[in-house]
Motif scaffolding. Structure first.
Motif, PDB file in Angstrom:
ATOM      1  N   GLU A   1       4.157  10.451  -7.096  1.00 41.74           N
ATOM      2  CA  GLU A   1       5.164  10.544  -7.944  1.00 41.74           C
ATOM      3  C   GLU A   1       4.245  10.938  -9.537  1.00 41.74           C
ATOM      4  N   LEU A   2       3.397  10.042  -9.545  1.00 43.40           N
ATOM      5  CA  LEU A   2       2.392  10.377 -11.040  1.00 43.40           C
ATOM      6  C   LEU A   2       1.790  11.830 -10.947  1.00 43.40           C
ATOM      7  N   ALA A   3       1.182  12.097  -9.759  1.00 42.66           N
ATOM      8  CA  ALA A   3       0.549  13.455  -9.626  1.00 42.66           C
ATOM      9  C   ALA A   3       1.848  14.560  -9.792  1.00 42.66           C
ATOM     10  N   GLN A   4       2.895  14.375  -9.429  1.00 41.46           N
ATOM     11  CA  GLN A   4       3.730  15.431  -9.666  1.00 41.46           C
ATOM     12  C   GLN A   4       4.107  15.628 -11.126  1.00 41.46           C
ATOM     13  N   ARG A   5       4.501  14.502 -11.708  1.00 43.32           N
ATOM     14  CA  ARG A   5       4.839  14.424 -13.144  1.00 43.32           C
ATOM     15  C   ARG A   5       3.512  15.270 -13.852  1.00 43.32           C
ATOM     16  N   LEU A   6       2.316  14.786 -13.634  1.00 43.46           N
ATOM     17  CA  LEU A   6       1.079  15.377 -14.364  1.00 43.46           C
ATOM     18  C   LEU A   6       1.102  17.020 -14.021  1.00 43.46           C
ATOM     19  N   ARG A   7       1.642  17.441 -12.926  1.00 43.20           N
ATOM     20  CA  ARG A   7       1.625  18.783 -12.462  1.00 43.20           C
ATOM     21  C   ARG A   7       2.587  19.565 -13.412  1.00 43.20           C
ATOM     22  N   ALA A   8       3.658  18.929 -12.971  1.00 42.42           N
ATOM     23  CA  ALA A   8       4.889  19.411 -13.965  1.00 42.42           C
ATOM     24  C   ALA A   8       4.448  19.826 -15.557  1.00 42.42           C
ATOM     25  N   ALA A   9       3.858  18.775 -15.785  1.00 43.62           N
ATOM     26  CA  ALA A   9       3.528  18.603 -17.482  1.00 43.62           C
ATOM     27  C   ALA A   9       2.335  19.899 -17.771  1.00 43.62           C
ATOM     28  N   ALA A  10       1.566  19.856 -16.901  1.00 47.89           N
ATOM     29  CA  ALA A  10       0.398  20.990 -16.897  1.00 47.89           C
ATOM     30  C   ALA A  10       1.072  22.243 -17.072  1.00 47.89           C
ATOM     31  N   ASN A  11       2.058  22.283 -15.832  1.00 50.51           N
ATOM     32  CA  ASN A  11       2.493  23.651 -15.863  1.00 50.51           C
ATOM     33  C   ASN A  11       3.352  24.142 -16.773  1.00 50.51           C
ATOM     34  N   GLU A  12       4.054  23.044 -17.326  1.00 53.78           N
ATOM     35  CA  GLU A  12       4.785  23.539 -18.462  1.00 53.78           C
ATOM     36  C   GLU A  12       4.117  23.676 -19.951  1.00 53.78           C
ATOM     37  N   ARG A  13       3.031  23.282 -20.044  1.00 55.79           N
ATOM     38  CA  ARG A  13       2.234  23.316 -21.044  1.00 55.79           C
ATOM     39  C   ARG A  13       1.353  24.483 -21.068  1.00 55.79           C
ATOM     40  N   LEU A  14       1.162  25.089 -19.754  1.00 55.12           N
ATOM     41  CA  LEU A  14       0.293  26.330 -19.598  1.00 55.12           C
ATOM     42  C   LEU A  14       0.902  27.464 -19.504  1.00 55.12           C
ATOM     43  N   ALA A  15       2.389  27.371 -19.335  1.00 52.85           N
ATOM     44  CA  ALA A  15       3.210  28.471 -18.785  1.00 52.85           C
ATOM     45  C   ALA A  15       3.210  29.720 -19.866  1.00 52.85           C
ATOM     46  N   GLY A  16       2.827  29.261 -20.989  1.00 53.64           N
ATOM     47  CA  GLY A  16       2.980  30.586 -22.021  1.00 53.64           C
ATOM     48  C   GLY A  16       1.414  31.207 -22.284  1.00 53.64           C
ATOM     49  N   GLN A  17       0.499  30.497 -21.808  1.00 59.44           N
ATOM     50  CA  GLN A  17      -0.923  31.093 -21.826  1.00 59.44           C
ATOM     51  C   GLN A  17      -1.209  32.224 -20.975  1.00 59.44           C
ATOM     52  N   GLU A  18      -2.246  33.191 -21.420  1.00 58.91           N
ATOM     53  CA  GLU A  18      -2.571  34.225 -20.624  1.00 58.91           C
ATOM     54  C   GLU A  18      -3.190  33.997 -19.253  1.00 58.91           C
ATOM     55  N   PRO A  19      -2.772  34.470 -18.235  1.00 61.94           N
ATOM     56  CA  PRO A  19      -3.627  34.045 -17.002  1.00 61.94           C
ATOM     57  C   PRO A  19      -5.073  34.358 -16.924  1.00 61.94           C
ATOM     58  N   LEU A  20      -5.618  35.440 -17.859  1.00 61.12           N
ATOM     59  CA  LEU A  20      -6.799  35.803 -17.838  1.00 61.12           C
ATOM     60  C   LEU A  20      -7.634  34.555 -18.620  1.00 61.12           C
ATOM     61  N   LEU A  21      -7.089  34.338 -19.447  1.00 63.57           N
ATOM     62  CA  LEU A  21      -7.574  32.909 -20.418  1.00 63.57           C
ATOM     63  C   LEU A  21      -7.870  31.903 -19.611  1.00 63.57           C
ATOM     64  N   LEU A  22      -6.742  31.662 -18.623  1.00 60.92           N
ATOM     65  CA  LEU A  22      -6.705  30.386 -17.864  1.00 60.92           C
ATOM     66  C   LEU A  22      -7.691  30.651 -16.949  1.00 60.92           C
ATOM     67  N   VAL A  23      -8.209  31.692 -16.424  1.00 52.55           N
ATOM     68  CA  VAL A  23      -9.397  31.891 -15.447  1.00 52.55           C
ATOM     69  C   VAL A  23     -10.597  31.704 -16.114  1.00 52.55           C
TER      70      VAL A  23
ATOM     71  N   LEU B   1       0.860  -1.146  -0.068  1.00 53.52           N
ATOM     72  CA  LEU B   1       0.089  -0.074  -0.134  1.00 53.52           C
ATOM     73  C   LEU B   1       0.954   1.255  -0.085  1.00 53.52           C
ATOM     74  N   GLU B   2       2.020   1.066   0.882  1.00 56.46           N
ATOM     75  CA  GLU B   2       2.940   2.399   0.878  1.00 56.46           C
ATOM     76  C   GLU B   2       3.501   2.545  -0.348  1.00 56.46           C
ATOM     77  N   VAL B   3       3.682   1.444  -1.094  1.00 54.75           N
ATOM     78  CA  VAL B   3       4.542   1.566  -2.360  1.00 54.75           C
ATOM     79  C   VAL B   3       3.620   2.285  -3.326  1.00 54.75           C
ATOM     80  N   ALA B   4       2.291   1.863  -3.512  1.00 52.11           N
ATOM     81  CA  ALA B   4       1.412   2.311  -4.273  1.00 52.11           C
ATOM     82  C   ALA B   4       1.041   3.563  -4.064  1.00 52.11           C
ATOM     83  N   MET B   5       0.977   4.379  -2.847  1.00 54.93           N
ATOM     84  CA  MET B   5       0.757   5.729  -2.545  1.00 54.93           C
ATOM     85  C   MET B   5       1.908   6.447  -3.019  1.00 54.93           C
ATOM     86  N   GLU B   6       3.049   5.949  -2.893  1.00 58.51           N
ATOM     87  CA  GLU B   6       4.352   6.776  -3.336  1.00 58.51           C
ATOM     88  C   GLU B   6       4.304   7.031  -4.972  1.00 58.51           C
TER      89      GLU B   6
END
Length: 543
Positions: free
Chosen positions: A10-32, A1-6
């Motif tokens: 880790e998957l969540a962090q990768r998805l977050r990083a990928a999303a931030n990288e993809r949206l970094a160039g977008q207008e903040p107003l558009l994102l809202v 269970l502990e391994v699965a949670m880790e």
């Protein structure tokens, strides 16, 4: 269970990083704005889907098409002009009479001339004796017999007001007795009723229906917490239910009638959901005089724990006696399990003065939701049982006098007469080539159509001969509601009807000033919104 949670972290962090990288160039107003726009779009799609589900795709598309067409320059003005022409034709001369209305009090009163002026106005009314569908249910003229009796009773109590029970105790007693006697006709003495039937007098069938719907709404809110109420009615149910829905913010689910023109129980069942507060059955229905399957609707209401109102406005003072006379009348009253309320008019076949009806409930727990109690008014504590505050005690007295003077024997006699004549009219219509009776009438309303002539052209010919019948739609047809006024001249009605059919056969086409083209067009017009606008314009210019 502990391994699965880790691994998940880790998957969540990768998805977050990928999303931030993809949206970094977008207008903040558009994102809202993007999620908000998506939400609005989703709500619009949901609303459109709900509209289609309620009204049907065809109706929605027609409405949109008409709205688009009206945006074309000149079209809206043309439609308005054509509507004015139709409204003018519908009024048929009443507009000129309206121009001559008195608009100010006379400078000097004329007590000696008032009655003479009233009589002069009354003399201009059309001849209604025996020539109207429904309308006047008592036999004879208004100056003699039963008419004279109830008029005298009214005049004795014309100054009274049931609102002031402490002053006019007599009227309070009369109302209680009218309600109790009416309830006894409709199953209150039967063990199956539960022994708690109660109710009040009202101004007519529409108020009785409005109160029953309002009471059912509030009762179901307290019982089930329903805040977005819906009611299920057959398309043959009286238009008063649509009025109630508009007044009390209730969604109507309208179910087509079955091939026998009765409420479709299976169709009703498909419409039941968590917001359903009530169903409506008619005994009989106004259009075709047919009794809906009340027992089956009662079983459905009991199964799902919802209210069932039975509309007995027309049949309440006929069906109990027709059954005693041996006519095959299916169950319709409080003896049926599941029936929670009933409306019945005393001013129809109860032969009481106009403006008298009753609304009845299975028990006091339900009826309490009809009342309006106000505790914070500076004028004192206030409670009222019906929609009106002040009410005419004279009408209560007139209804009581009608019921007491006739008694069971009088109602049996009058019911026997109108049922017999109704069956003769039904047979007579069946014998007229080109006409057919709609359904199998249970009571005193006989509806008929034609597969050979335009039935509305027939109606115009009948109108020119002084008859006032009811024009129906879906299908195009007419009906006559048989009253005691017709018992002496039903043969004249059948002869005039056959002659009218033959006239239309020989000379098809509308007559000058006739309503057939308007009725025919209204029935075929796909845009019901335009028809509704015509009705509103007509009413606004007529009152």
């Amino acid at each position: 269970l502990e391994v699965a949670m880790e691994a998940a972290a880790e998957l969540a962090q990768r998805l977050r990083a990928a999303a931030n990288e993809r949206l970094a160039g977008q207008e903040p107003l558009l994102l809202v704005a993007a999620p908000l726009l998506a939400l609005l779009a989703a709500r619009a799609v949901h609303a459109a889907a709900a509209d289609v589900a309620d009204r049907g795709l065809r109706t929605v598309l027609i409405t949109l098409a008409m709205a688009t067409v009206k945006l074309v320059p000149g079209v809206s003005g043309y439609i308005a002009a054509e509507k004015s022409k139709v409204v003018e034709q519908l009024q048929s001369g009443s507009a000129s009479a309206k121009k001559n209305l008195r608009t100010e009090l006379p400078a000097v009163g004329d007590p000696d001339g008032v009655i003479g002026e009233l009589q002069a106005l009354k003399d201009k009314d059309v001849r209604w004796q025996g020539k109207c569908s429904g309308t006047v249910y008592i036999a004879g003229s208004e100056s003699e017999g039963h008419f004279s009796l109830i008029n005298k009773a009214y005049s004795m109590f014309s100054h009274t007001n049931p609102l002031h029970q402490d002053v006019f105790k007599s009227v309070a007693q009369l109302e209680a007795e009218v309600v109790a006697m009416t309830a006894a006709l409709l199953g209150s003495k039967e063990k199956a009723s539960g022994g708690q039937i109660c109710g009040n007098m009202t101004s007519g069938g529409t108020e009785s229906i409005l109160l029953a719907v309002k009471t059912s709404r509030d009762y179901m809110q307290s019982k089930k917490g329903i805040t977005k109420p819906e009611m299920i009615i057959a398309e043959s149910a009286h238009s008063a239910y649509d009025k109630a829905a508009q007044y009390f913010n209730i969604k109507v689910r309208r179910v087509p009638v079955n091939k026998e023109f009765l409420a479709d129980v299976k169709g009703f069942k498909r419409c039941i959901n968590g917001n359903t507060i009530m169903m409506v059955g008619s005994a009989p229905g106004f259009p075709h005089g047919l009794i809906d399957p009340i027992e089956e609707l009662g079983e459905l209401a009991s199964q799902y724990g919802i209210c069932l109102h039975v509309d007995l406005c027309l049949g309440g003072f006929v069906l109990p006696f027709a059954r005693k006379l041996g006519y095959p009348i299916p169950p319709f009253d409080f003896s049926v399990k599941g029936v929670t309320s009933i409306s019945t008019d005393v001013h129809k076949y109860g032969l009481a003065p106009k403006g008298t009806s009753t609304v009845l409930y299975r028990n006091h727990e339900i009826r309490k939701h009809q009342f309006v109690a106000v505790t914070e008014w500076t004028g004192g504590l206030y409670i009222s049982p019906t929609m009106a505050g002040s009410r005419p005690g004279g009408l209560v007295a007139g209804a009581w006098a009608a019921m007491m003077s006739l008694g069971l024997n009088g109602y049996l006699e009058s019911t026997g007469k109108i049922m017999e004549v109704s069956k003769k009219i039904q047979k007579g219509i069946d014998d007229i080539s080109g006409l057919f009776v709609i359904g199998k009438p249970d009571m005193t309303v006989v509806a008929f159509g034609s597969d050979a002539v335009d039935i509305f052209e027939v109606n115009d010919i009948m109108s020119s001969n002084g008859w006032h019948l009811n024009a129906l739609q879906r299908p195009n047809s007419l009906h006559i509601c048989v009253t005691l006024q017709h018992t002496a001249i039903y043969e004249e009605f059948l002869k005039d009807l056959e002659d009218s059919v033959n006239t239309v056969k020989a000379n098809p086409g509308p007559i000058s000033g006739g309503m057939a083209p308007i009725y025919g067009a209204a029935g075929k017009m796909p845009d019901r919104g335009t028809v509704k606008e015509l009705l509103v314009e007509f009413m606004d210019s007529s009152c």
